[in-house]
Design a protein around this motif. Sequence first.
Motif, PDB file in Angstrom:
ATOM      1  N   VAL A 135      25.315  46.794  61.208  1.00 57.91           N
ATOM      2  CA  VAL A 135      24.799  45.792  62.150  1.00 57.91           C
ATOM      3  C   VAL A 135      23.275  45.723  62.162  1.00 57.91           C
ATOM      4  CG1 VAL A 135      26.821  45.828  63.659  1.00 57.91           C
ATOM      5  CG2 VAL A 135      24.936  47.432  64.090  1.00 57.91           C
ATOM      6  N   GLY A 136      22.635  46.530  61.354  1.00 50.52           N
ATOM      7  CA  GLY A 136      21.180  46.487  61.247  1.00 50.52           C
ATOM      8  C   GLY A 136      20.769  45.749  59.983  1.00 50.52           C
ATOM      9  N   ARG A 137      19.541  45.261  59.972  1.00 47.68           N
ATOM     10  CA  ARG A 137      18.997  44.662  58.747  1.00 47.68           C
ATOM     11  C   ARG A 137      17.550  45.017  58.580  1.00 47.68           C
ATOM     12  NH1 ARG A 137      18.514  38.281  60.358  1.00 47.68           N
ATOM     13  NH2 ARG A 137      18.515  38.657  62.531  1.00 47.68           N
TER      14      ARG A 137
ATOM     15  N   THR B 122      13.163  50.932  62.574  1.00 40.39           N
ATOM     16  CA  THR B 122      12.386  50.194  61.577  1.00 40.39           C
ATOM     17  C   THR B 122      13.005  48.851  61.228  1.00 40.39           C
ATOM     18  OG1 THR B 122      13.579  51.341  59.819  1.00 40.39           O
ATOM     19  CG2 THR B 122      11.457  52.278  60.513  1.00 40.39           C
ATOM     20  N   GLY B 123      14.206  48.582  61.736  1.00 42.06           N
ATOM     21  CA  GLY B 123      14.883  47.338  61.408  1.00 42.06           C
ATOM     22  C   GLY B 123      15.142  46.479  62.627  1.00 42.06           C
ATOM     23  N   GLU B 124      16.037  45.539  62.427  1.00 43.37           N
ATOM     24  CA  GLU B 124      16.426  44.616  63.493  1.00 43.37           C
ATOM     25  C   GLU B 124      17.939  44.627  63.638  1.00 43.37           C
ATOM     26  OE1 GLU B 124      15.106  40.724  62.425  1.00 43.37           O
ATOM     27  OE2 GLU B 124      12.993  41.253  62.521  1.00 43.37           O
ATOM     28  N   LEU B 125      18.405  44.167  64.768  1.00 45.98           N
ATOM     29  CA  LEU B 125      19.825  43.994  65.003  1.00 45.98           C
ATOM     30  C   LEU B 125      20.259  42.659  64.429  1.00 45.98           C
ATOM     31  CD1 LEU B 125      22.533  44.709  66.334  1.00 45.98           C
ATOM     32  CD2 LEU B 125      21.636  43.721  68.458  1.00 45.98           C
ATOM     33  N   ASP B 126      21.301  42.672  63.610  1.00 44.34           N
ATOM     34  CA  ASP B 126      21.892  41.451  63.068  1.00 44.34           C
ATOM     35  C   ASP B 126      22.964  41.010  64.058  1.00 44.34           C
ATOM     36  OD1 ASP B 126      23.456  39.545  61.726  1.00 44.34           O
ATOM     37  OD2 ASP B 126      23.166  40.515  59.781  1.00 44.34           O
ATOM     38  N   LEU B 127      22.655  40.006  64.866  1.00 39.24           N
ATOM     39  CA  LEU B 127      23.566  39.571  65.930  1.00 39.24           C
ATOM     40  C   LEU B 127      24.887  39.040  65.380  1.00 39.24           C
ATOM     41  CD1 LEU B 127      20.947  37.995  68.321  1.00 39.24           C
ATOM     42  CD2 LEU B 127      22.301  40.053  68.750  1.00 39.24           C
ATOM     43  N   LYS B 128      24.858  38.362  64.247  1.00 40.66           N
ATOM     44  CA  LYS B 128      26.103  37.868  63.654  1.00 40.66           C
ATOM     45  C   LYS B 128      26.983  39.026  63.212  1.00 40.66           C
ATOM     46  CE  LYS B 128      24.437  33.359  62.206  1.00 40.66           C
ATOM     47  NZ  LYS B 128      24.214  32.426  61.111  1.00 40.66           N
ATOM     48  N   ALA B 129      26.377  40.042  62.616  1.00 45.51           N
ATOM     49  CA  ALA B 129      27.137  41.219  62.187  1.00 45.51           C
ATOM     50  C   ALA B 129      27.708  41.966  63.394  1.00 45.51           C
ATOM     51  CB  ALA B 129      26.260  42.143  61.354  1.00 45.51           C
TER      52      ALA B 129
ATOM     53  N   LEU C  12      16.596  55.991  66.029  1.00 45.24           N
ATOM     54  CA  LEU C  12      17.430  54.826  66.293  1.00 45.24           C
ATOM     55  C   LEU C  12      17.050  54.245  67.647  1.00 45.24           C
ATOM     56  CD1 LEU C  12      20.871  56.357  65.241  1.00 45.24           C
ATOM     57  CD2 LEU C  12      19.380  54.911  63.863  1.00 45.24           C
ATOM     58  N   LYS C  13      17.191  52.936  67.759  1.00 47.41           N
ATOM     59  CA  LYS C  13      16.933  52.289  69.047  1.00 47.41           C
ATOM     60  C   LYS C  13      18.255  51.775  69.606  1.00 47.41           C
ATOM     61  CE  LYS C  13      15.339  48.132  66.638  1.00 47.41           C
ATOM     62  NZ  LYS C  13      14.166  47.286  66.416  1.00 47.41           N
ATOM     63  N   THR C  14      18.309  51.747  70.910  1.00 50.05           N
ATOM     64  CA  THR C  14      19.499  51.289  71.619  1.00 50.05           C
ATOM     65  C   THR C  14      19.212  49.912  72.193  1.00 50.05           C
ATOM     66  OG1 THR C  14      19.978  53.582  72.218  1.00 50.05           O
ATOM     67  CG2 THR C  14      21.130  51.856  73.453  1.00 50.05           C
ATOM     68  N   LEU C  15      20.025  48.946  71.791  1.00 47.63           N
ATOM     69  CA  LEU C  15      19.856  47.572  72.252  1.00 47.63           C
ATOM     70  C   LEU C  15      21.120  47.125  72.954  1.00 47.63           C
ATOM     71  CD1 LEU C  15      18.274  46.190  68.982  1.00 47.63           C
ATOM     72  CD2 LEU C  15      17.073  46.819  71.076  1.00 47.63           C
ATOM     73  N   VAL C  16      20.980  46.350  74.002  1.00 49.18           N
ATOM     74  CA  VAL C  16      22.142  45.817  74.713  1.00 49.18           C
ATOM     75  C   VAL C  16      22.220  44.329  74.409  1.00 49.18           C
ATOM     76  CG1 VAL C  16      23.280  45.518  76.936  1.00 49.18           C
ATOM     77  CG2 VAL C  16      21.894  47.566  76.516  1.00 49.18           C
ATOM     78  N   ALA C  17      23.388  43.917  73.944  1.00 47.71           N
ATOM     79  CA  ALA C  17      23.628  42.516  73.608  1.00 47.71           C
ATOM     80  C   ALA C  17      24.806  42.012  74.427  1.00 47.71           C
ATOM     81  CB  ALA C  17      23.912  42.369  72.120  1.00 47.71           C
ATOM     82  N   GLU C  18      24.954  40.713  74.425  1.00 46.11           N
ATOM     83  CA  GLU C  18      26.085  40.080  75.100  1.00 46.11           C
ATOM     84  C   GLU C  18      26.914  39.375  74.032  1.00 46.11           C
ATOM     85  OE1 GLU C  18      26.685  36.363  78.057  1.00 46.11           O
ATOM     86  OE2 GLU C  18      25.068  37.749  78.580  1.00 46.11           O
ATOM     87  N   THR C  19      28.184  39.745  73.937  1.00 45.25           N
ATOM     88  CA  THR C  19      29.089  39.120  72.971  1.00 45.25           C
ATOM     89  C   THR C  19      30.208  38.440  73.739  1.00 45.25           C
ATOM     90  OG1 THR C  19      30.387  41.157  72.728  1.00 45.25           O
ATOM     91  CG2 THR C  19      28.587  40.825  71.164  1.00 45.25           C
ATOM     92  N   ASP C  20      30.269  37.147  73.624  1.00 48.80           N
ATOM     93  CA  ASP C  20      31.274  36.359  74.343  1.00 48.80           C
ATOM     94  C   ASP C  20      31.321  36.728  75.821  1.00 48.80           C
ATOM     95  OD1 ASP C  20      31.858  35.100  71.955  1.00 48.80           O
ATOM     96  OD2 ASP C  20      33.686  36.241  71.574  1.00 48.80           O
ATOM     97  N   GLY C  21      30.149  36.921  76.422  1.00 41.50           N
ATOM     98  CA  GLY C  21      30.055  37.204  77.849  1.00 41.50           C
ATOM     99  C   GLY C  21      30.237  38.658  78.237  1.00 41.50           C
TER     100      GLY C  21
END
Length: 111
Positions: free
Chosen positions: A109-111, A21-28, A2-11
Amino acid sequence: MLKTLVAETDGVLVVAVVPVTGELDLKALARAVGASRARMADPVAAERSSGYVRGGISPLGQRRRLRTVVDASALDHDRVYVSAGRRGLDVGLAPADLVRLTGATVAPVGR
């Protein structure tokens, strides 16, 4: 793996843990945390917040504990591997332990 990604949600910074092997689904991800939108966090902000360098950010032992979302597919495995805080260094653990130790929400949250 698994990979660890940091995102910003509403600041607000949020950690997402998804299969390498996948991507992060930002909408999900936004839906999972009750936010209106999400985008990948600035790498400098992610490093500053976690205390780890990009490419080695671990969901465990972060400098500032962020809300964490683990992709639901992780629960399909007996053991998962996540970054141990340094590039090329991983730690294996049961998915339930990852969720417990990070206080994570489990969502697709992955796709």
